[in-house]
Write an enzyme that holds these catalytic residues in place. Structure first.
Site, PDB file in Angstrom:
ATOM      1  N   LEU A 331       0.835  -1.202   0.000  1.00 23.20           N
ATOM      2  CA  LEU A 331       0.000   0.000   0.000  1.00 23.20           C
ATOM      3  C   LEU A 331       0.868   1.250   0.000  1.00 23.20           C
ATOM      4  CD1 LEU A 331      -2.889  -0.644   2.540  1.00 23.20           C
ATOM      5  CD2 LEU A 331      -2.584  -1.506   0.225  1.00 23.20           C
ATOM      6  N   GLY A 376       1.335  -5.518   0.834  1.00 19.50           N
ATOM      7  CA  GLY A 376       0.428  -5.514  -0.319  1.00 19.50           C
ATOM      8  C   GLY A 376       1.091  -6.078  -1.570  1.00 19.50           C
ATOM      9  N   ASN A 400       3.979  -8.095   6.479  1.00 23.35           N
ATOM     10  CA  ASN A 400       4.649  -7.531   7.652  1.00 23.35           C
ATOM     11  C   ASN A 400       3.807  -6.479   8.364  1.00 23.35           C
ATOM     12  OD1 ASN A 400       4.779  -5.793   5.485  1.00 23.35           O
ATOM     13  ND2 ASN A 400       6.692  -4.848   6.157  1.00 23.35           N
ATOM     14  N   GLU A 401       2.490  -6.520   8.141  1.00 18.07           N
ATOM     15  CA  GLU A 401       1.625  -5.466   8.669  1.00 18.07           C
ATOM     16  C   GLU A 401       1.821  -5.211  10.152  1.00 18.07           C
ATOM     17  OE1 GLU A 401       0.875  -7.376   6.307  1.00 18.07           O
ATOM     18  OE2 GLU A 401      -0.310  -6.310   4.809  1.00 18.07           O
TER      19      GLU A 401
END
Ligand SMILES: CCCCC/C=C\C/C=C\CC/C=C/CC(=O)SCCNC(=O)CCNC(=O)[C@H](O)C(C)(C)COP(=O)(O)OP(=O)(O)OC[C@H]1O[C@@H](n2cnc3c(N)ncnc32)[C@H](O)[C@@H]1OP(=O)(O)O
Length: 525
Positions: A331, A376, A400-401
């Site tokens: 993102l 993303g 890896n959010e």
């Protein structure tokens, strides 16, 4: 983003796959034998038919490409693609159109025997092991007698039923050789055809079961000697656009070389060997510096996917990056940092749309991951059918959010689970793991890890492997495997958007996103 279209040698699309249709076709042809065969129309579906023909005598200048149809569609999709299409189409059209001059072309066609013939054409490479009866069945039609090339090639290759092979305007003994090889899962082998005009020096098969290949041929009395007629086996994808221009080059060379005879009407005529081309789009993400998924890029991707889906010329897309060292950074954090809720909602809807389109795409999607692939970016790759990752420890892949203080939504999690299983996902998601290539391969995040310079060619081989399966069966199976996951999002799309907006618009989340972006910027310095 750039769309580059390349030809993958793929003769099976219009090949009758079921025994019935093949049989019906044979029957029809056996009893109804119109001579000469009409030159196949230049259709949208098949930009270039494999025509096995010979130009004789006077030729006319080739007319301009047809209006509308595929060029128009491609023009809408991409001017670059459209230009490429037109130039190659023009070249490929040139010869058959010239050939349409009455009496100037003879399709290689044999007398169809009235006696029963074997249904399954078998080719025996090498020419030595001629199939019994090949000599009797492969006689050319009188109209084709002036063109011994094809019949001889067929005989040399041991085609059991050459007439049928030669009657299919999109087929040739060379193709049949490969079909047959493929069906029998044998490794491809070089073959040798001789004719007084042309020797096909070698047919280079891809590693089984890929069936694209290149043909090297020697045109006798041809100043340039060996001529590459087409194919992409082993080539880097960046060279793939050459596949189509070979025809143009060939035609250009033809008008400059001894075959200037073609345009002047004097001198010897030459056999023309056109290869069927089907189309695989190569989509290169180009949003420097890191291919972050901006709203604009998401929109572009969705539109391009839709166009390619609707254009039945295409069967597959290879997705890769044009930015060095990064496939896709996920993102675009600037799209959700300090933005109003309406913008965040619009952005997230675009992200959902892209995932849905990719995840359920009827085309074969192969990710050629030539750079880092976090978050993303990883989802984009996981939405493809197959992933090839460059072997570079810096190119890590994963979701890896959590390290950003955010949470992967359920459909990202589902995609992960569907790919690497529940336990591995549970661990990797909580830890925000980014896997280096070897580990990514081990956990099943990617299907192949190859040296960096082989990513594109391996992606192409993979594409060939996936395209080897009949479309309808593959598509239905894909749908069966993925629909439930996609439906889950479809059912809760609005709620998911609301969740996202309320989550990322929280002060605490905005702060951690800001801090993360700052860290990225500082890291550079
Ligand atoms: C219980 C309730 C649940 C509700 C759940 C609902 C919704 C869930 C909410 C949120 C889910 C959101 C899902 C998010 C998925 C994502 O994709 S988040 C994005 C994560 N991306 C990353 O972490 C990648 C960060 N980038 C990097 O690691 C590196 O940049 C790189 C990709 C490895 C490349 O490294 P390289 O050294 O080549 O480049 P630089 O680091 O120097 O970067 C150059 C330049 O680019 C900027 N940049 C990098 N990444 C991004 C990015 N993702 N977005 C925007 N900008 C980025 C970087 O800042 C540099 O900028 P410059 O200094 O101004 O040039």
């Amino acid at each position: 983003m750039d769309l580059i279209h390349c030809c993958v040698r793929w003769p099976w699309k219009n090949f009758p796959t079921s025994k019935t249709s093949l049989f019906q076709k044979e029957e029809r042809l056996r009893h109804y034998n119109p001579l000469p065969l009409t030159v196949p129309a230049f259709s949208n579906r098949m930009p270039a038919q494999c025509v096995f023909s010979r130009i004789e005598g006077k030729g006319k200048r080739s007319p301009p490409p047809p209006p509308g149809g595929a060029p128009a569609k491609l023009a809408a999709a991409s001017p670059v693609a459209s230009r490429k299409w037109r130039s190659s189409a023009h070249a490929l059209r040139g010869a058959p159109r010239r050939a349409q001059t009455p009496g100037s072309v003879t399709y290689v066609q044999s007398n169809l025997p009235r006696r029963p013939v074997p249904r399954s054409p078998r080719l025996r490479p090498g020419g030595a092991a001629r199939a019994p009866g090949a000599g009797r069945t492969a006689r050319s039609h009188p109209g084709a007698a002036t063109c011994p090339f094809s019949a001889k090639m067929a005989l040399a290759s041991g085609v059991r039923f050459a007439p049928r092979a030669l009657l299919r305007p999109w087929s040739s003994p060379v193709e049949l050789f490969h079909h047959d090889r493929y069906r029998h899962h044998e490794p491809p082998a070089p073959v040798h055809y001789e004719d007084k005009h042309v020797s096909v020096v070698k047919v280079w098969g891809g590693t089984e079961p890929s069936r694209y290949f290149l043909i090297t041929a020697r045109i006798h009395k041809w100043p340039s000697g060996i001529l590459r007629l087409g194919g992409i086996n082993g080539d880097d994808i960046s060279e793939a656009p050459r596949v189509c221009p070979w025809a143009r080059r060939w035609v250009q060379t033809a008008s400059a070389g001894p075959a200037a005879a073609l345009s002047t009407g004097a001198g010897p005529s030459l056999p023309l060997f056109l290869l069927l081309a089907e189309w695989v789009a190569v989509m290169k993400l180009r949003n420097p510096p890191v291919n972050a998924l901006s709203l604009e890029l998401l929109t572009e991707l969705v539109i391009s996917l839709e166009k390619l889906e609707n254009d039945k010329t295409f069967r597959g897309i290879i997705l890769t990056s044009d930015c060095p060292r990064v496939f896709c950074a996920g993102l675009d954090l600037t799209e959700i940092c300090g933005r109003n809720p309406a913008h965040c909602a619009e952005y997230w809807k675009a992200m959902q749309e892209l995932w849905l389109r990719m995840y359920l795409s009827s085309l074969v999607l192969v990710a050629a991951i030539n750079g880092a692939c976090p978050a993303g970016g990883c989802i984009i790759a996981l939405s493809c059918d197959c992933r090839v990752l460059a072997d570079n420890p810096k190119y890590r892949i994963g979701l890896n959010e959590t390290l950003l203080g955010i949470i992967a939504p359920f459909w990202l999690k589902d995609t992960y689970v569907n790919t690497i299983g529940h336990r591995a996902s549970e661990q990797a998601l909580q830890l925000g793991s980014l896997f280096p290539p070897a580990e990514a391969l081990q956990v099943g995040l990617v299907d192949q890890v190859v040296p960096e310079d082989q990513v594109q060619s391996t992606a192409l081989s993979e594409m060939a492997r996936w395209l080897a399966v009949p479309d309808h069966a593959r598509q239905l199976t894909k749908n069966m495997m993925r629909k439930a996951t996609a439906d889950r999002l479809l059912r809760q799309r609005d709620a998911d958007t609301q969740n996202f907006v309320s989550f990322v618009c929280r002060d605490s989340i905005q702060k951690s996103l800001q801090a993360y972006l700052e860290k990225l910027r500082q890291r550079k310095g």
